[in-house]
Write a protein that holds these residues in place. Sequence first.
Motif, PDB file in Angstrom:
ATOM      1  N   HIS A 222      29.099  57.047  24.932  1.00  0.00           N
ATOM      2  CA  HIS A 222      27.646  56.939  25.120  1.00  0.00           C
ATOM      3  C   HIS A 222      27.034  56.002  24.065  1.00  0.00           C
ATOM      4  O   HIS A 222      26.228  55.123  24.395  1.00  0.00           O
ATOM      5  CB  HIS A 222      27.032  58.337  25.032  1.00  0.00           C
ATOM      6  CG  HIS A 222      25.546  58.380  25.055  1.00  0.00           C
ATOM      7  ND1 HIS A 222      24.792  57.938  26.123  1.00  0.00           N
ATOM      8  CD2 HIS A 222      24.658  58.835  24.128  1.00  0.00           C
ATOM      9  CE1 HIS A 222      23.503  58.117  25.853  1.00  0.00           C
ATOM     10  NE2 HIS A 222      23.402  58.643  24.658  1.00  0.00           N
ATOM     11  N   TYR A 223      27.435  56.177  22.824  1.00  0.00           N
ATOM     12  CA  TYR A 223      26.940  55.341  21.719  1.00  0.00           C
ATOM     13  C   TYR A 223      27.217  53.860  21.978  1.00  0.00           C
ATOM     14  O   TYR A 223      26.332  53.015  21.851  1.00  0.00           O
ATOM     15  CB  TYR A 223      27.594  55.789  20.413  1.00  0.00           C
ATOM     16  CG  TYR A 223      27.409  54.851  19.252  1.00  0.00           C
ATOM     17  CD1 TYR A 223      26.182  54.743  18.602  1.00  0.00           C
ATOM     18  CD2 TYR A 223      28.462  54.080  18.781  1.00  0.00           C
ATOM     19  CE1 TYR A 223      26.011  53.890  17.528  1.00  0.00           C
ATOM     20  CE2 TYR A 223      28.310  53.238  17.709  1.00  0.00           C
ATOM     21  CZ  TYR A 223      27.080  53.134  17.071  1.00  0.00           C
ATOM     22  OH  TYR A 223      26.923  52.274  16.003  1.00  0.00           O
ATOM     23  N   GLN A 224      28.435  53.542  22.361  1.00  0.00           N
ATOM     24  CA  GLN A 224      28.774  52.140  22.597  1.00  0.00           C
ATOM     25  C   GLN A 224      28.013  51.586  23.799  1.00  0.00           C
ATOM     26  O   GLN A 224      27.603  50.425  23.798  1.00  0.00           O
ATOM     27  CB  GLN A 224      30.280  51.959  22.781  1.00  0.00           C
ATOM     28  CG  GLN A 224      30.701  50.513  22.762  1.00  0.00           C
ATOM     29  CD  GLN A 224      30.279  49.793  21.482  1.00  0.00           C
ATOM     30  OE1 GLN A 224      30.344  50.331  20.381  1.00  0.00           O
ATOM     31  NE2 GLN A 224      29.813  48.563  21.621  1.00  0.00           N
ATOM     32  N   LYS A 225      27.799  52.426  24.808  1.00  0.00           N
ATOM     33  CA  LYS A 225      27.017  52.001  25.967  1.00  0.00           C
ATOM     34  C   LYS A 225      25.583  51.671  25.544  1.00  0.00           C
ATOM     35  O   LYS A 225      25.005  50.670  25.972  1.00  0.00           O
ATOM     36  CB  LYS A 225      27.020  53.102  27.020  1.00  0.00           C
ATOM     37  CG  LYS A 225      26.421  52.681  28.350  1.00  0.00           C
ATOM     38  CD  LYS A 225      26.488  53.806  29.366  1.00  0.00           C
ATOM     39  CE  LYS A 225      27.907  54.210  29.671  1.00  0.00           C
ATOM     40  NZ  LYS A 225      27.998  55.292  30.657  1.00  0.00           N
ATOM     41  N   LEU A 226      25.001  52.500  24.680  1.00  0.00           N
ATOM     42  CA  LEU A 226      23.644  52.239  24.177  1.00  0.00           C
ATOM     43  C   LEU A 226      23.586  50.929  23.406  1.00  0.00           C
ATOM     44  O   LEU A 226      22.627  50.158  23.546  1.00  0.00           O
ATOM     45  CB  LEU A 226      23.179  53.396  23.284  1.00  0.00           C
ATOM     46  CG  LEU A 226      22.869  54.705  23.991  1.00  0.00           C
ATOM     47  CD1 LEU A 226      22.744  55.837  22.973  1.00  0.00           C
ATOM     48  CD2 LEU A 226      21.596  54.568  24.821  1.00  0.00           C
TER      49      LEU A 226
ATOM     50  N   CYS B 149      23.665  48.135  25.877  1.00  0.00           N
ATOM     51  CA  CYS B 149      22.352  47.993  26.519  1.00  0.00           C
ATOM     52  C   CYS B 149      21.378  47.291  25.579  1.00  0.00           C
ATOM     53  O   CYS B 149      20.641  46.387  25.998  1.00  0.00           O
ATOM     54  CB  CYS B 149      21.808  49.364  26.926  1.00  0.00           C
ATOM     55  SG  CYS B 149      22.679  50.143  28.301  1.00  0.00           S
ATOM     56  N   HIS B 150      21.389  47.680  24.331  1.00  0.00           N
ATOM     57  CA  HIS B 150      20.512  47.058  23.333  1.00  0.00           C
ATOM     58  C   HIS B 150      20.806  45.562  23.195  1.00  0.00           C
ATOM     59  O   HIS B 150      19.889  44.742  23.163  1.00  0.00           O
ATOM     60  CB  HIS B 150      20.698  47.765  21.986  1.00  0.00           C
ATOM     61  CG  HIS B 150      20.002  47.123  20.843  1.00  0.00           C
ATOM     62  ND1 HIS B 150      18.637  47.204  20.652  1.00  0.00           N
ATOM     63  CD2 HIS B 150      20.483  46.388  19.814  1.00  0.00           C
ATOM     64  CE1 HIS B 150      18.310  46.547  19.551  1.00  0.00           C
ATOM     65  NE2 HIS B 150      19.419  46.039  19.027  1.00  0.00           N
ATOM     66  N   TRP B 151      22.059  45.212  23.140  1.00  0.00           N
ATOM     67  CA  TRP B 151      22.438  43.817  22.954  1.00  0.00           C
ATOM     68  C   TRP B 151      22.173  42.966  24.190  1.00  0.00           C
ATOM     69  O   TRP B 151      21.870  41.781  24.080  1.00  0.00           O
ATOM     70  CB  TRP B 151      23.925  43.701  22.623  1.00  0.00           C
ATOM     71  CG  TRP B 151      24.332  44.276  21.312  1.00  0.00           C
ATOM     72  CD1 TRP B 151      23.585  44.390  20.173  1.00  0.00           C
ATOM     73  CD2 TRP B 151      25.605  44.831  20.994  1.00  0.00           C
ATOM     74  NE1 TRP B 151      24.304  44.979  19.172  1.00  0.00           N
ATOM     75  CE2 TRP B 151      25.556  45.260  19.645  1.00  0.00           C
ATOM     76  CE3 TRP B 151      26.777  45.015  21.710  1.00  0.00           C
ATOM     77  CZ2 TRP B 151      26.641  45.857  18.998  1.00  0.00           C
ATOM     78  CZ3 TRP B 151      27.850  45.605  21.071  1.00  0.00           C
ATOM     79  CH2 TRP B 151      27.786  46.021  19.739  1.00  0.00           C
ATOM     80  N   ASN B 152      22.314  43.548  25.361  1.00  0.00           N
ATOM     81  CA  ASN B 152      22.323  42.758  26.590  1.00  0.00           C
ATOM     82  C   ASN B 152      21.095  42.915  27.470  1.00  0.00           C
ATOM     83  O   ASN B 152      21.064  42.361  28.568  1.00  0.00           O
ATOM     84  CB  ASN B 152      23.590  43.091  27.396  1.00  0.00           C
ATOM     85  CG  ASN B 152      24.833  42.633  26.668  1.00  0.00           C
ATOM     86  OD1 ASN B 152      24.944  41.469  26.313  1.00  0.00           O
ATOM     87  ND2 ASN B 152      25.751  43.550  26.412  1.00  0.00           N
ATOM     88  N   ILE B 153      20.087  43.640  26.992  1.00  0.00           N
ATOM     89  CA  ILE B 153      18.875  43.806  27.790  1.00  0.00           C
ATOM     90  C   ILE B 153      18.172  42.462  27.960  1.00  0.00           C
ATOM     91  O   ILE B 153      18.099  41.663  27.031  1.00  0.00           O
ATOM     92  CB  ILE B 153      17.927  44.871  27.156  1.00  0.00           C
ATOM     93  CG1 ILE B 153      16.744  45.174  28.059  1.00  0.00           C
ATOM     94  CG2 ILE B 153      17.442  44.464  25.777  1.00  0.00           C
ATOM     95  CD1 ILE B 153      17.078  45.962  29.268  1.00  0.00           C
ATOM     96  N   LYS B 154      17.702  42.225  29.164  1.00  0.00           N
ATOM     97  CA  LYS B 154      16.958  41.003  29.472  1.00  0.00           C
ATOM     98  C   LYS B 154      15.826  41.380  30.419  1.00  0.00           C
ATOM     99  O   LYS B 154      15.830  42.435  31.025  1.00  0.00           O
ATOM    100  CB  LYS B 154      17.850  39.978  30.147  1.00  0.00           C
ATOM    101  CG  LYS B 154      18.966  39.452  29.256  1.00  0.00           C
ATOM    102  CD  LYS B 154      19.534  38.176  29.799  1.00  0.00           C
ATOM    103  CE  LYS B 154      20.629  37.563  28.988  1.00  0.00           C
ATOM    104  NZ  LYS B 154      20.713  37.789  27.598  1.00  0.00           N
TER     105      LYS B 154
ATOM    106  N   GLN C 168      24.508  57.581  16.515  1.00  0.00           N
ATOM    107  CA  GLN C 168      25.410  57.361  15.382  1.00  0.00           C
ATOM    108  C   GLN C 168      25.332  58.532  14.398  1.00  0.00           C
ATOM    109  O   GLN C 168      26.359  59.033  13.934  1.00  0.00           O
ATOM    110  CB  GLN C 168      25.064  56.048  14.681  1.00  0.00           C
ATOM    111  CG  GLN C 168      25.968  55.719  13.517  1.00  0.00           C
ATOM    112  CD  GLN C 168      25.561  54.425  12.828  1.00  0.00           C
ATOM    113  OE1 GLN C 168      24.408  54.019  12.878  1.00  0.00           O
ATOM    114  NE2 GLN C 168      26.505  53.802  12.167  1.00  0.00           N
ATOM    115  N   LEU C 169      24.127  58.977  14.119  1.00  0.00           N
ATOM    116  CA  LEU C 169      23.949  60.118  13.215  1.00  0.00           C
ATOM    117  C   LEU C 169      24.506  61.398  13.836  1.00  0.00           C
ATOM    118  O   LEU C 169      25.120  62.222  13.147  1.00  0.00           O
ATOM    119  CB  LEU C 169      22.464  60.288  12.873  1.00  0.00           C
ATOM    120  CG  LEU C 169      21.829  59.138  12.103  1.00  0.00           C
ATOM    121  CD1 LEU C 169      20.317  59.320  12.008  1.00  0.00           C
ATOM    122  CD2 LEU C 169      22.454  58.998  10.719  1.00  0.00           C
ATOM    123  N   THR C 170      24.311  61.546  15.133  1.00  0.00           N
ATOM    124  CA  THR C 170      24.811  62.723  15.843  1.00  0.00           C
ATOM    125  C   THR C 170      26.334  62.773  15.803  1.00  0.00           C
ATOM    126  O   THR C 170      26.924  63.834  15.549  1.00  0.00           O
ATOM    127  CB  THR C 170      24.297  62.705  17.304  1.00  0.00           C
ATOM    128  OG1 THR C 170      22.863  62.742  17.276  1.00  0.00           O
ATOM    129  CG2 THR C 170      24.828  63.873  18.103  1.00  0.00           C
TER     130      THR C 170
END
Length: 159
Positions: free
Chosen positions: A30-34, A37-42, A61-63
Amino acid sequence: MDAKEISLNEKEVKPVVDLLNDYLANYHIHYQKLRGCHWNIKGQNFFTLHVKFEELYTNAQLTIDEIAERVLTLGKPPHSRFADYISESQIQEIDTIGMKDLDMVDAVLDDMAKLIEMEREILDATANAGDDGSNDMVNRFMQFKEKNTWMLRSFAGKK
């Protein structure tokens, strides 16, 4: 150390540890997917979702760290290999490159639904084991996802 050092029964805590390690694996995917999404949002929702995905992956990340440290507190080693995360996770990796913004939101919502389902299962196991520490931690994580599920569903115009 083992669970008896914190007044818990080793046999009763084993299912909790196993569930927490599965939860940890799912959270890593889930973390890597987020992050993807953050990097590739357009697109039109870039500014809103770029910030939201960063908030969510920072929280994830904290979780992840808290989950791993709780497993250690219970006297067992947390899983720590990506190969294990990928093979154990019910949440699947996705390729976020070129993905539409609302499809990203849907993917995150699907993950959150799965994590909430897992959290409810962990809460049952922690209650059965008398593990209030793990119960409180997981309950806090679940509340965060429940609120963000509502927000993302509202953003996406879903009921």
